[in-house]
Design a protein around this motif. Structure first.
Motif, short mmCIF file in Angstrom:
data_model
loop_
_atom_site.label_atom_id
_atom_site.label_comp_id
_atom_site.label_asym_id
_atom_site.label_seq_id
_atom_site.Cartn_x
_atom_site.Cartn_y
_atom_site.Cartn_z
N UNK A 149 -2.92 4.66 -7.01
CA UNK A 149 -1.68 3.73 -6.63
C UNK A 149 -0.94 4.49 -5.46
N UNK A 150 -1.07 5.83 -5.54
CA UNK A 150 -0.62 6.56 -4.52
C UNK A 150 -1.30 6.74 -3.21
N UNK A 190 0.80 -5.87 -3.06
CA UNK A 190 1.95 -4.95 -3.07
C UNK A 190 2.96 -5.30 -4.13
N UNK A 191 2.74 -6.33 -5.03
CA UNK A 191 3.53 -6.85 -6.16
C UNK A 191 4.16 -5.60 -6.81
N UNK A 192 3.33 -4.75 -7.31
CA UNK A 192 4.04 -3.73 -8.31
C UNK A 192 4.36 -2.46 -7.40
N UNK A 193 4.68 -2.54 -6.03
CA UNK A 193 5.14 -1.24 -5.28
C UNK A 193 6.66 -1.64 -4.89
N UNK A 194 7.07 -0.34 -5.13
CA UNK A 194 8.72 -0.12 -4.77
C UNK A 194 8.91 0.91 -3.88
N UNK A 195 9.90 1.21 -3.40
CA UNK A 195 10.62 2.41 -2.55
C UNK A 195 9.41 2.74 -1.62
N UNK A 196 9.17 3.99 -1.56
CA UNK A 196 8.39 4.50 -0.05
C UNK A 196 7.00 4.00 -0.08
N UNK A 197 6.49 3.64 -1.37
CA UNK A 197 5.08 3.24 -1.59
C UNK A 197 5.24 1.99 -0.77
#
Length: 462
Positions: free
Chosen positions: A103-104, A255-262
């Motif tokens: 994920x990262x 990228x639905x579940x991504x937030x912030x800097x990711x």
């Protein structure tokens, strides 16, 4: 068939012509100068990304008669920087079912591959940098363009892994859709560049630029340029081809579940990728850092030397960026099946035919298909090769006409066909009719269905 074999045997000779255009000279470029140029490219792309985000919002705001960002800084110029700071300070949320490591890694792959691809782009001529004579290009190889295509292929892994590692249905669907879209259009993109290889005789970016000193390849390879512009828009998931993140279908895509800097890394990767494909189009079809024809003739090409090339390269780059913004502000999103059908059934076959025509055309220029012929713009073309090219062109027109008439006949037959009728309550739930269908008299009424449901509930309770 013999003519085809003759051209095929002559293609190595065509590629050998690229030796007439010397590649970039890095002999006086020490390692620390290379590091400085790498940092310059990194800063150049980051600053360009901040500017193009502001530029896109302002231009689309003007097109749609609404203001763009105008609060942070003069004319809203600091809005992109403020958004970046917001992404850094936001809470980083990761789904419980997600694979933490992948994920990262996924957004890192997407963001870094675009920077690497920009390393082989010639951004200017040779300049004096800290006492050393070095070209405004980080590096070059005999197969530099293939390196860009390979790096673009690696970047797809970031999208696939992002969709899979999220542990959610919608990101997985978005990742599969995006990867299928990018892989499909990379095929047509690679085929569109073959004509440039044939005209320049090289795959080195500096030699391709050198081969365009007299004529930019957008003129003889106009169809390749047309195909490349379409494929680079699909490759970067930009409107009208942003099907990987259709909000009405799959929420936000991979990228639905991504937030912030990711999430910001995906956002950065998309815009850097736009600059990369625009830089490749500039290099392959618009002469790269070469000045426009009228300006290039001033003072024996003075404006083609030194730092002037960086100015021309940047101007051409931003012309493509404006095209991206213009398309986003004016065109609606296409349907996914139409988009994939257009790529596989039109772009790829048409580009293959075009490459064969260019090969014959180049063979005619080099006299592989016979001696003597017709003089055209100072060059002699054998009659046999011209006749063969004409036959192929006429055949392509006939096939296109037949394909269009066949499609029109199918549409007419579908329009004349009797409309089918459906029972809206056949499956227990009301179903609206599809185009071309009519509602039949339902076998059961809604009241009967409700009474059956009540009876079933009472039976379960009993």
């Amino acid at each position: 068939m013999s003519a085809l074999l003759t051209v095929a045997h002559g293609i190595p000779a065509l590629l050998a012509e690229g030796k007439d255009n010397p590649s970039a000279d890095f002999s006086d470029t020490p390692l620390w100068i290379t590091v400085i140029k790498a940092l310059f490219i990194f800063v150049y792309l980051l600053v360009s990304t901040l500017i193009v985000i502001w530029f896109e919002r302002r231009v689309i705001g003007r097109m749609q008669q609404r203001p763009g960002p105008n609060r942070n800084g003069p004319f809203g110029l600091l809005q992109s920087l403020a958004d970046g700071m917001k992404s850094m300070l936001k809470e980083d949320v990761r789904p419980k079912a997600a694979d933490a490591l992948v994920f990262t890694i996924a957004p890192l792959i997407t963001a870094t591959m675009c920077f690497i691809a920009f390393a082989i782009m010639p951004m200017g001529g040779e300049v004096n940098l800290f006492g050393h004579r070095t070209p405004l290009q980080l590096t070059d190889t005999p197969v530099a363009v293939l390196l860009v295509l390979a790096i673009a292929g690696v970047g797809i892994y970031g999208i696939v892994l992002a969709g899979w590692s999220s542990g959610s249905t919608y990101p997985l669907l978005g990742g599969l859709r995006a990867s299928a879209q990018m892989i499909s259009y990379e095929i047509a993109m690679g085929l569109s560049l073959v004509a440039v290889f044939l005209y320049s005789g090289s795959m080195s970016t500096s030699q391709i630029v050198g081969a365009q000193k007299n004529l930019w390849f957008i003129v003889p390879a106009f169809f390749s340029f047309f195909v490349y512009v379409i494929t680079m828009t699909g490759e970067t998931n930009r409107l009208p081809f942003d099907l990987a993140e259709g909000e009405g279908e799959i929420v936000g895509g991979y990228f639905t579940e991504y937030s912030s800097m990711r999430f910001a890394m995906f956002f950065l990767g998309e815009y850097i990728n736009m600059f990369t494909v625009a830089a490749l189009a500039t290099t392959m079809f618009l002469g790269g850092p070469l000045a426009p024809p009228g300006i290039a003739a001033i003072n024996d090409g003075m404006f083609n030397e030194g730092w002037w090339g960086l100015l021309w390269f940047t101007i051409k780059l931003w012309l493509f960026m404006f095209m991206f913004v213009w398309l986003r502000g004016s065109l609606p999103r296409v349907r996914y099946d139409q988009f994939m059908k257009f790529g596989w059934k039109f772009l790829i076959p048409a580009t293959l035919v075009w490459v064969v025509l260019v090969a014959f055309f180049r063979g005619a220029q080099n006299g592989w298909l016979g001696e003597g012929g017709v003089n055209f713009f100072g060059r002699t073309f054998p009659v046999a090769s011209l006749a063969l090219v004409g036959v192929v062109a006429v055949g392509a027109l006939i096939v296109g006409w037949w394909w269009d008439s066949r499609a029109a006949a199918k549409e007419a037959a579908a329009a004349d066909a009797p409309q089918s009728s459906i029972d809206p309550f056949a499956g227990g739930h009301p179903v609206p009719p599809l185009p071309g269908q009519t509602l039949a008299e339902p076998t059961r009424t809604a009241a009967a269905i409700r009474s059956e449901a009540v009876t079933d509930k009472e039976a379960i309770r009993g």
